[in-house]
Each structure stands twice: as C-alpha cells, then as structure tokens.
Design an enzyme around this catalytic site. Structure first.
Site, PDB file in Angstrom:
ATOM      1  N   TYR A 118       0.840  -1.165   0.000  1.00  0.00           N
ATOM      2  CA  TYR A 118       0.000   0.000   0.000  1.00  0.00           C
ATOM      3  C   TYR A 118       0.887   1.230   0.000  1.00  0.00           C
ATOM      4  O   TYR A 118       2.044   1.181   0.381  1.00  0.00           O
ATOM      5  CB  TYR A 118      -0.935  -0.027   1.219  1.00  0.00           C
ATOM      6  N   TRP A 120       1.175   3.930   1.709  1.00  0.00           N
ATOM      7  CA  TRP A 120       1.465   4.731   2.896  1.00  0.00           C
ATOM      8  C   TRP A 120       2.640   4.201   3.716  1.00  0.00           C
ATOM      9  O   TRP A 120       2.848   4.621   4.838  1.00  0.00           O
ATOM     10  CB  TRP A 120       0.225   4.792   3.783  1.00  0.00           C
TER      11      TRP A 120
END
Length: 775
Positions: A118, A120
């Site tokens: 992901y 982040w």
C-alpha cells in the site's frame, strides 16, 4: 534548520506522511523529536514514533512460523494467527523465502504470487515499500496485483466512467483561496474533518490546509457540514451542521436538485452543452419514471433531516457560487458510486461547475493536499519495471480471491476470474487494518501456501505470516520526501540505528534477489546511498529544466525543506469543458460529463443503474436489520495516527480509553444501555465482536457510533472477541457494487452493551509469541 549540539549530539531533519520534524540524535538513538519550527500547524502524530523503536513489539530478527518451519509450505488450516514463531538467522529466512518464490513460479506460474502493498509505507522516494516490492516481483516475471485504493475505489471507477477520470476531477477541485475570493457556499457531504488535514501522500512540507479554510471563511465563504459527527468540520468555520443519517446523502442531493430544477434555477446552458443524459435523469428526478418526485418531503424521512432544512439549503444555493464536496467515507459504503456521481451531477445543475471557487469538490478535506493549489512538479521515483502479468483484483476483494480461486466476478463492466494465489508477499500496509470483516479475512488467510511479510512490529500481519522479515522504520533510514501533490522536498536523515539484525526493505529484497539470481537487475549495481543520490539528481535535473536550482542533497540535509519550482498551470478540465466543450473533450465516450451513461446502463447491473439513483443500503438505520442492530457504525480516519501506523506509540496510546480504542456514543444511546463514560463496552453484530472504551458525548447524532479504524487487531482466539477495538471485526466485506467492487465499511449496523466482568488484557503491543527451535 538542524544545528550541532555537541560532538555526539546533533539535530537532523526527517519527514513523514504527517509532516516534517527535527530529530535530536547521538547517532544511535533518538533523544528527542519536535515538529519543524517552520511548519505553521504541525501534526503531533510523529511525536509518538520514537517510543516504538525499542518497544516490546519491535521485531529485531527474522522469524518463521513453527508449523511452516516443521512442515514447509501449504495451507495453514487455521494455524496462522495461532502458531508460535521460531527465531532464525538471515540465511535461513532468505533461503526459505527464495525457495517458496522459486517453487511457486515453477509449479503455478507468476499469477500465483500476490504482491500486497500500500502507498502509505513511507514518504521516502527510494524507501517506498510499494515501489520496492513491485520492482522485485516484476523482475521475477510478474505477480497478481490490486487496482484502485481502499480510500477511493468507488470514486475512482465511477469518475473514470462519467467524469473524465479521477485525475480530471482532482485537477478541477476548487481551492480554498478561490472559495474565499468567491465567497462560495460549501456543501460538505461527510464534512471536512480537520484530522484528515494532518496527512498527505508523499509527505507535507508545511501544514496550511486548515489555515486556508479559515481564511476562506473570513472572506465570507459559508460552510454546511452534512454529517452525523459534530467534529467533522472545524469550529472556526462556523458551519451550519445538518446531522443526517449515514448513507442517505444521495437522497439529500436529489432533493436539492429537485428544488433547483422546479424553481428554474438550474444551469440549462451547461447541461445542454457539457453533459449527456440530462433528460433521462430529469425524468427520474421529477418522478416521471417511477412516480416518486425526489422532493425534500421525500428525502426528509430517509435522511432524518427536516424537509424544511433541505428546502432552505436549496434556496441558499440559488444564484450562489457553490461547491458540492463528498468525503471518501460516502463512497466506502453500499452503492458508493452513487454519492460522487450525484455530487458531480448536482454541481452541474447548480451552475457552478467549471467556475472558480465552485463546482464538484472531489473529497475536499480528505487529505492535506485537497483544497490547496496542487504541486505540478513530478519528483523522481524508483522505477518498478515492466509488468509481466496482467492478473489483478479490485483492491478490496482479497478475501474473495483467496476463498474463491477460479470463480468469476464482475468489475467495471468486465467478467473476470479470481486467480489461484498460492503465495502472498506483503511489504508496506496492513490488511488486518484496512480490510473488512476480519474474521472472514482470517479464514481466507489460511489458504495460501506461503505468506511472507516485512514488518516493524509484531502486529496482526506479522502474527498471521509464515516468514517475517524485520524492517527498519523511516527514522532509521536516509532518504528524501517529495509528495506528488505537495510543493516541497524534504530531507530524511537517519536519526537512529535500527537494531543489529533489522534491515531496510531494499536490503531484504536485495538479499532475496541474490538468492534468486537477479541481484544485478534489482540493484543496478547501486548501494542504497547511491540510489538516493541518483533519484535526487533526477529531481534536481527536472527543477533545472524549469529554470530553478535545488540545493545538493548534502545541502538539503542541512536545510531540511525547500520549495519546489512549478510548471505553468494548465486549464482545469472542467473549466476547459465549460469554455469550449467540443474542443476540450473529457475522457468519456461522449467527451462530456455523463449524467446518464449508456455504457453503465448497458452493463445491466441492478446495484449500479445508468444514472445517479437513490438505492437503499444493505445496512442503514432504515433497514430491517436495524431492529436487531440499531446503531450505525462509522469508522473513519483516527485523530492520533495514520491508519494503523505506530498504534503502539505514545501519542496513539494516550488517546485510548480503558486501554482500548475509544468509541463515541450519544448520551441517549448510552443511557438506554447503562453505559457510562470511560466504561469498557462490547460492540457486536453477526460478523464479529470487539471491546472499546466508551466516550459519551452529544457531538454525535443519536443512533450513530464512531469507532476509528486502525486499532491493532487483537483477537482472544481465531474468530474470537477482539479485545482492543478494531472496527473491521464488524464491517461487511462486500463490494460497493458490481461496477467498482470497492469497500463498504460505512454501511454497518451494530449493537453495544456494557462489558460485564474483568475485560481481557490487550496483548498485541507485546512481542511475537515464540517457541524454541524445532528438533
């Protein structure tokens, strides 16, 4: 600016998704962390990170699940999440992982590998976990990937179909400066939560979003927050608050549109020139197709708002520059495609679409960058290589993929088949945070033959893996940060040494690449320091092309943060469409905004018709299920962390109630259940149950409760009570519709009761459960 403190103590700059900081270090440890003094409104999220670096949950060596070490790859049969772990040396861990990858490809092909990650994981341009793992797997021949994001999947797909693309909508967002100059009326469906302005993809050089919102208000802009949460808008904005039932925003927007159209206050010229399908939608809006005019009197009982308030809001819109914005939360729900589609339609009707300070606000307030003048500078990024496999799934369908290999599913008008994934490799991100119905995910997670993860801590992802590699944090690496929409570049200077056996994601993958014979291709002969220099040199070269000179990397590490030059702005797509529709076609079949889409209608999807439509959610306060589970759960971004990151840190843990994630509940709902402020409570529905700490407050609508996402999952046993307050033990794992297949977390009904007896302790902040070496 960093300064020298002593021969062994100095201050160095660093950066994260929640801002820039100055770390005091002796070269080995962080002695203190403070926000960059140049940041006007810094976030405190990062201040809790140093406390995690030597916390009990820190992973300090590679580990392998005991059953995997004893029996090798294969479906876990419930053992993942239950087995203890054995500490191993790096050679053993790398050899096991390399063998699993090699054998999976040989026996099942590259689509049998799922590359989970992901965006982040880190703000760094080089130490970006998603880029690292995808580059590695592409060099191995490819992998099954996911598309869209948990944050905005339904919005991304519907805008690609009817609005010229998600990027076009973002590029057409009004800024707070324009809104202030035009003294606009801002209708914020889902609110404008200040907590969201703390974070940004790729980092934040300076926090200015909230200040710009307040400036707009001071100029005369007016704000209306349509949300069940009082705190979903900054008090300084003096907003009108309309506490609607969750999931009913489309009905309210339809009623506003009805009032504008019946008053003759709609922009007929724009609708004629720049949209298609208006007549079909108008017939639905006025009730000519279904016999139900979408009036305020119709929308009032659905939304729980007085019809008079909806009608009054429509009158405020007439002849006024207006912004219709929808938060990400609205489209993370049953039929989530409808809210952004209807908001775009209402903006077109209102007469403000494509004009300065007006129109459709695509998730304004959802991130720091949205509502500010976006950066047009493109910093260098680690190349991920050529994709060797076309297989993919919608991002929120991972449990379906694992449970139903080879079965068909619908997505964006196509009939696809779930790949047969045998190996999951996850670097960056935590599916036991962002996926819904965690008990179902745990069942699905048993099916792969191997699960490999990189993690900082012994969180739920590490506790459900076969091979666990300990990864360095962003405070333990050199890098530089430059957000894709943030106009700054910031230095990231290593402020602490990782534990001796902890490596960066790149170093772990480089070790695996050596085992698999692709080391030269993966590293290109560069060290980590040389890669960072290389990417920064490319970034500097781009600045030179724009007529600006960035400091050298060494100079940046002394300065901390500098502004990036900006290319000349392009005309926003919706502004260009308004100016000359034929010459500035959008990327839709008609080249215009599609209020009615023949393509979508042709898909024949009962859960996503051809124009914006009020469709009852599966779970909402008007559903039959509300008799058994009478409270609507919303689970948005937390105040004290980004998603689940560093939940074991001091800042996040200071916000816990009774040691658990707080749940906000209205006094009337609390009194009816004998719940007092600060008590441990049990939330439950047919999918699962969890404990939380009650916060009794009238700042939430009766019938609605809020439990933020991201508390580390801590079940008392497989499929058992989560003792810490992870909202996704309760949320449904179903697609928004067969069009986007996005997550539907916010369509969730629950019941709450006071917990009787001594609650079980929270254990997830402790070390990985271990066993001795196998015989």
């Amino acid at each position: 600016m960093p300064e020298s403190l002593s021969p062994t103590r100095r201050e160095v700059p660093t950066a994260s998704h929640f801002g820039t900081y100055v770390a005091e270090t002796d070269g080995r440890r962080i002695l203190g962390l403070r926000p960059d003094p140049a940041d006007p409104e810094p976030s405190s999220i990062g201040l809790g990170v140093p406390s995690t670096l030597d916390s009990p949950a820190r992973l300090t060596a590679p580990y392998v699940r005991r059953g995997y070490l004893e029996r090798g790859p294969g479906p876990a049969g419930g053992a993942r999440g239950r087995d203890p772990y054995v500490r191993v040396d790096w050679d053993t861990a790398l050899s096991l992982a390399a063998s699993a990858l090699r054998d999976t490809i040989a026996e099942h092909g590259n689509p049998a590998i799922f590359g989970g990650s992901y965006g982040w994981g880190s703000a760094g341009r080089f130490h970006h976990p998603q880029s690292q793992i995808h580059r590695f797997l592409n060099l191995l021949g490819g992998y099954t990937r996911s598309v869209e994001s948990y944050s905005s999947a339904a919005m991304q797909v519907i805008l690609r179909r009817v609005g010229g693309g998600y990027g076009a909508a973002l590029a057409s967002n009004p800024t707070w400066r324009e809104i202030g100059e035009q003294r606009s009326l801002v209708l914020a469906f889902g609110g404008l939560p200040a907590r969201n302005a703390q974070v940004n993809g790729g980092g934040i050089g300076r926090h200015t979003n909230l200040a710009d919102q307040r400036w707009a208000r001071a100029q005369g802009a007016e704000f209306v927050s349509i949300s069940p949460l009082h705190d979903d808008v900054d008090d300084a904005l003096e907003a009108t608050r309309l506490p609607a039932r969750p999931g009913t925003d489309v009905a309210i927007m339809l009623a506003l549109a009805h009032e504008l159209v019946t008053a003759g206050a709609h922009d007929q010229d724009f609708l004629r020139r720049c949209t298609v399908g208006w007549e079909t939608f108008e017939a639905y809006l006025l009730g000519r197709t279904d016999g139900v005019p979408k009036t305020p009197a119709w929308a009032g009982p659905i939304s729980g708002l007085p019809a008079a308030d909806i009608a009054a809001l429509a009158r405020r819109m007439r002849g006024r520059r207006t912004v219709i914005t929808t938060s990400y939360s609205l489209q993370r729900a049953d039929h989530g495609e409808q809210a952004p589609w209807m908001a775009l339609t209402l903006a077109a009707i209102s007469g403000s679409l494509g004009l300065p300070g007006g129109g459709f606000g695509a998730a304004l307030g959802a991130l720091h960058q949205l509502g500010l003048e976006p950066s047009r500078f493109r910093p260098a990024a680690l190349p991920q290589g050529r994709r060797g496999v076309d297989a993919f799934i919608p991002v929120a369908r991972i449990a379906d993929m694992l449970l139903h290999p080879g079965e068909p599913f619908r997505y964006d008008g196509a009939q696809l088949t779930y790949p047969d994934v045998r190996l999951v490799y996850w670097v960056g991100g935590n599916p036991f945070h962002h996926h819904q119905d965690l008990n179902r995910l745990v069942r699905a997670w048993q099916r792969p033959e191997t699960v490999i993860v990189h993690e900082h801590f012994a969180n739920a992802l590490a506790r459900h893996a076969d091979i666990v590699f300990p990864a360095a944090t962003w405070l333990e690496r050199d890098d530089f940060a430059a957000g894709s929409a943030d106009p700054f570049v910031s230095a990231m200077v290593r402020a602490a040494e990782p534990p001796p056996e902890v490596r960066t994601d790149h170093a772990i993958l480089a070790g695996l690449a050596a085992e698999l014979g692709i080391a030269d291709e993966f590293t290109e002969g560069r060290t980590e320091a040389e890669w960072i220099e290389h990417l920064y040199a490319q970034t500097r070269a781009h600045a030179t092309e724009l007529g600006a000179e960035l400091p050298t990397l060494a100079e940046l590490r002394e300065i901390g943060t500098v502004a990036l030059p900006q290319p000349p702005p392009a005309l926003a797509p919706y502004t260009a469409l308004r100016d000359h529709a034929d010459a500035n076609r959008l990327h839709t079949p008609s080249g215009k905004i599609e209020i009615f889409s023949e393509r979508i209608a042709g898909f024949g999807l009962p859960d996503c018709p051809g124009h914006p439509t009020w469709l009852e959610p599966v779970e909402w306060l008007g559903a039959p299920g509300a008799v058994t589970y009478p409270l609507h759960l919303i689970s948005g971004q937390p105040d004290r962390r980004l998603h689940s990151q560093f939940d074991n840190g001091s800042h996040s843990r200071a916000g816990k109630v009774a040691g658990r994630e707080p749940v906000l509940i209205n006094p009337a709902d609390a009194a009816a259940r004998g719940i007092v402020d600060g008590a441990v409570v049990r939330l439950h529905n047919a999918r699962g149950e969890c404990l939380a700490g009650a916060v009794v407050s009238d700042r939430i609508r009766p019938g609605v409760v809020r439990l933020s996402t991201g508390a580390w999952y801590d079940p008392s046993g497989p499929g058992g009570l989560d003792v810490h307050g992870n909202a996704n033990t309760l949320t449904p794992d179903r697609g928004t519709s067969a069009l986007a297949q996005g997550p539907s977390a916010h369509s969730c009904l629950v019941e709450i009761e006071a917990y009787r007896g001594d609650p079980p302790p929270v254990t997830v902040f402790g070390p990985l459960p271990t066993a001795g070496p196998t015989s």
